[in-house]
Design a protein around this motif. Structure first.
Motif, short mmCIF file in Angstrom:
data_model
loop_
_atom_site.label_atom_id
_atom_site.label_comp_id
_atom_site.label_asym_id
_atom_site.label_seq_id
_atom_site.Cartn_x
_atom_site.Cartn_y
_atom_site.Cartn_z
N THR A 22 3.51 8.09 -0.87
CA THR A 22 2.28 8.82 -1.19
C THR A 22 2.60 10.03 -2.05
O THR A 22 1.93 10.29 -3.06
CB THR A 22 1.57 9.26 0.13
OG1 THR A 22 1.34 8.08 0.89
CG2 THR A 22 0.26 9.95 -0.15
N LEU A 76 1.72 3.65 1.69
CA LEU A 76 1.47 4.14 3.05
C LEU A 76 2.44 5.20 3.52
O LEU A 76 2.05 6.11 4.25
CB LEU A 76 1.50 2.98 4.04
CG LEU A 76 0.26 2.09 4.02
CD1 LEU A 76 0.41 0.98 5.05
CD2 LEU A 76 -0.99 2.90 4.31
N ILE A 88 -1.54 7.36 5.90
CA ILE A 88 -0.18 6.87 5.64
C ILE A 88 0.29 6.01 6.81
O ILE A 88 1.49 5.84 7.01
CB ILE A 88 0.81 8.05 5.41
CG1 ILE A 88 0.70 9.08 6.52
CG2 ILE A 88 0.58 8.69 4.05
CD1 ILE A 88 1.82 10.10 6.54
N MET A 111 0.84 -1.21 0.00
CA MET A 111 0.00 0.00 0.00
C MET A 111 0.87 1.25 0.00
O MET A 111 1.94 1.25 0.58
CB MET A 111 -0.87 0.03 1.25
CG MET A 111 -1.98 -0.97 1.23
SD MET A 111 -3.02 -0.72 2.63
CE MET A 111 -1.91 -1.07 3.95
N THR A 146 -5.69 3.22 -0.51
CA THR A 146 -5.00 2.58 0.63
C THR A 146 -5.93 1.65 1.40
O THR A 146 -5.62 0.47 1.59
CB THR A 146 -4.47 3.68 1.57
OG1 THR A 146 -3.59 4.50 0.81
CG2 THR A 146 -3.75 3.10 2.76
#
Ligand SMILES: C[S@@+](CC[C@H](N)C(=O)[O-])C[C@H]1O[C@@H](n2cnc3c(N)ncnc32)[C@H](O)[C@@H]1O
Length: 290
Positions: free
Chosen positions: A21, A16, A42, A14, A71
């Protein structure tokens, strides 16, 4: 994949970390839009906590509002859930439509639009669903009002601005107690919220957040549309006495018997709306929409 102690799984890929990001946003040529509440999660622990609080099971039907960079959606899908999601931002929608959606063609049902118009993200069944969402703050109360009109989800795990969470969970006599607190208390067991640090989001918001967990009551009580409108209108004059509000109300003749019901509960006409508990509101006569 990471496995949590409660058995739900979390996708380790993901986006994160703040740097991942930022890189993804850069690749998309996207600047987070403050007006749309674009503060992306995050922190893997918060994602994991959300799934745990929802008692997520494989094959659960989950509605997500504002999937953003995906996410939470990825974690839900990895854990075996079917996800119905609605994203307002066209660029973020298109990114998910080109990445996550083809990866999960039978499980990820993504639509582009406004959650106020489609509060259940296109999920059409009448029951057996959950809502897990990091909500865009601007719509949290009007969207929640739409959800409370039914069909009701079994559980909701909502990331909310602390002020909204305080309104959702307020009790009589508290300054945040209002129509939404009454409607939620009528249908849900409100579990204690978890404070979430601002650093769990990118960009860092200037407000505190709360992860709220609501569990539907077996005997969930439903106010009809006209009752909800009336309760909302009464709360706009929260410091006036209920007797005088009822007597001046355009539906006074229908509402007057309610004053007797309130009195029987020990709630005199001099009581202010902000002090009337749920059992008093529940005695409001059934009103027909005009
Ligand atoms: C707080 S972010 C959450 C993003 C993602 N779920 C996460 O946790 O990182 C809110 C998301 O809701 C989207 N959004 C804002 N207003 C919306 C609306 N009216 N309907 C649907 N989505 C909306 C935003 O574009 C953004 O992606």
């Amino acid at each position: 994949m990471l496995a949590s102690s409660e058995g739900v799984t979390l996708n380790a890929d993901m986006p994160l970390s703040p740097s991942d990001t930022r890189a993804l946003l850069e690749r998309l040529g996207h600047r987070p839009n403050k007006r749309l509440g674009q503060n992306f999660l995050i922190d893997g622990n918060i994602v994991r906590k959300s799934l745990e609080l929802a008692y997520l099971q494989p094959d659960d039907c989950v509605v997500e509002i504002g999937p953003g960079l995906g996410t939470l959606s990825s974690a839900l899908l990895e854990a075996g859930a079917q996800v119905w999601a609605i994203e307002f931002d066209p660029r973020l929608h298109d990114n998910l439509a080109n990445t996550l959606a083809p990866e999960w063609p039978d499980k990820f049902h993504l639509i582009h639009g406004d959650a106020i118009d489609h509060p259940r993200a296109g999920f059409a069944l009448q029951n057996n669903y959950k809502i897990i969402a990091n909500l865009p703050y601007a719509i949290s109360t009007p969207w929640m009002e739409k959800i409370l009109a039914g069909p009701l989800p079994d559980r909701l795990v909502l990331m909310l601005q602390k002020e909204a969470a305080d309104r959702f969970t307020a009790t009589p006599g508290h300054k945040n107690y209002g129509a939404i607190s009454v409607f939620i208390e009528a249908s849900y067991q409100r579990r204690p919220g978890h404070r979430v640090a601002r650093q769990c989001f990118y960009p860092t918001p200037d407000v505190d957040s709360t992860l709220l967990h609501l569990e539907r009551l077996p005997d969930a009580f439903h106010f009809n549309t006209a009752q909800r409108e009336t309760i909302r209108a009464i709360f706009t004059q929260r410091r006036k006495q209920i007797g005088s509000l009822v007597n001046k109300h355009q539906r006074a003749s229908e509402l007057r018997p309610w004053l007797k019901e309130l009195a029987a509960l020990g709630i005199p006409e001099t009581t202010r709306p902000e002090a009337i508990p749920l059992n008093g509101w529940r005695k409001m006569p059934v009103l027909v929409s005009s």
